[in-house]
Design a protein around this motif. Sequence first.
Motif, PDB file in Angstrom:
ATOM      1  N   ARG A 109       0.888  -0.970  -0.147  1.00  0.00           N
ATOM      2  CA  ARG A 109      -0.126   0.103  -0.175  1.00  0.00           C
ATOM      3  C   ARG A 109       0.969   1.207   0.014  1.00  0.00           C
ATOM      4  O   ARG A 109       1.991   1.200   0.687  1.00  0.00           O
ATOM      5  N   GLY A 110       0.465   2.091  -0.673  1.00  0.00           N
ATOM      6  CA  GLY A 110       1.181   3.602  -0.624  1.00  0.00           C
ATOM      7  C   GLY A 110       2.259   3.469  -1.698  1.00  0.00           C
ATOM      8  O   GLY A 110       3.253   3.825  -1.542  1.00  0.00           O
ATOM      9  N   CYS A 127       7.137   1.659  -1.569  1.00  0.00           N
ATOM     10  CA  CYS A 127       5.668   1.654  -1.112  1.00  0.00           C
ATOM     11  C   CYS A 127       5.638   2.393   0.318  1.00  0.00           C
ATOM     12  O   CYS A 127       5.962   1.942   1.258  1.00  0.00           O
ATOM     13  N   ASN A 128       5.038   3.464   0.260  1.00  0.00           N
ATOM     14  CA  ASN A 128       5.061   4.398   1.372  1.00  0.00           C
ATOM     15  C   ASN A 128       4.509   3.875   2.580  1.00  0.00           C
ATOM     16  O   ASN A 128       5.124   3.978   3.749  1.00  0.00           O
ATOM     17  N   THR A 129       3.053   3.520   2.558  1.00  0.00           N
ATOM     18  CA  THR A 129       2.315   3.098   3.838  1.00  0.00           C
ATOM     19  C   THR A 129       2.953   1.918   4.680  1.00  0.00           C
ATOM     20  O   THR A 129       3.129   1.930   5.636  1.00  0.00           O
ATOM     21  N   SER A 131       6.101   0.734   4.157  1.00  0.00           N
ATOM     22  CA  SER A 131       7.587   0.806   4.366  1.00  0.00           C
ATOM     23  C   SER A 131       8.544   0.002   4.016  1.00  0.00           C
ATOM     24  O   SER A 131       9.408  -0.532   4.447  1.00  0.00           O
ATOM     25  N   TYR A 152       8.328   5.448   5.766  1.00  0.00           N
ATOM     26  CA  TYR A 152       7.674   6.194   4.447  1.00  0.00           C
ATOM     27  C   TYR A 152       8.353   6.690   3.250  1.00  0.00           C
ATOM     28  O   TYR A 152       8.559   7.779   3.154  1.00  0.00           O
ATOM     29  N   ARG A 172       6.808  11.155   8.810  1.00  0.00           N
ATOM     30  CA  ARG A 172       5.574  11.590   9.017  1.00  0.00           C
ATOM     31  C   ARG A 172       5.128  11.930  10.440  1.00  0.00           C
ATOM     32  O   ARG A 172       5.452  11.420  11.178  1.00  0.00           O
TER      33      ARG A 172
END
Length: 217
Positions: A109-110, A127-129, A131, A152, A172
């Motif tokens: 996700r992300g 992928c940010n969400t 990590s 993040y 974040r």
Amino acid sequence: EPVDRDNGSGYALRGTVFTPDGKYLLVGCMGGSGGIAVVDMTERKYIGRILGMRSNVRHLIISNNYLYLSINGAGYVQRIKIDKIKEAVQNATSKVIYLKGWEECKVGRGARTIEVSPSGRYIFAACNTVSQLYVVDTQTMTVISRANVDSYPVGLDVSDDGAYVITTSQGRRKMGGNAVDIYKITYSDKEYTSEKSETKTDTASVSPVLTSDGSGT
């Protein structure tokens, strides 16, 4: 006047790329109803938006005659032939262009920045969400490797020789991130060129060289 850049900025324009012939500019629209905005560079005018892919388009790249997208929220890498994009645009009868036939691979996700290896065989996705750094095999559109990344990740690039992938993490709410991570790409044999990849098989994995806490090998 305060403005929420993620929820109050219209279509939230993000990734941008020219078609190989320079005729069209494609702009990812992460907000609103999403899609890809198309600008005719010869006429210097906005043509319309392509829909049909998943919503939340984040980054766009072109490799081996494919347009690749990262889908931020749900976490996907999608692709379609550039020729199908151009055909749909040229035959468009309205400013909303629905395009079917997208191939996809589920990643974390992300999904933010994506980049391709020199041969076009592998896609790397920050992928940010979750990590994590994901590796997608473009022959099968499946995930073949992934690694943890400092919190993040957003930015990503692959070295010209295909040996390293570098990520940048934003942090974040004053937690995590603010880091550059370097990963060594290990191929099972060698990275085959696009011409050879039609008949050869290969795999790739990533391992940390240097992370923000100084760990790695």
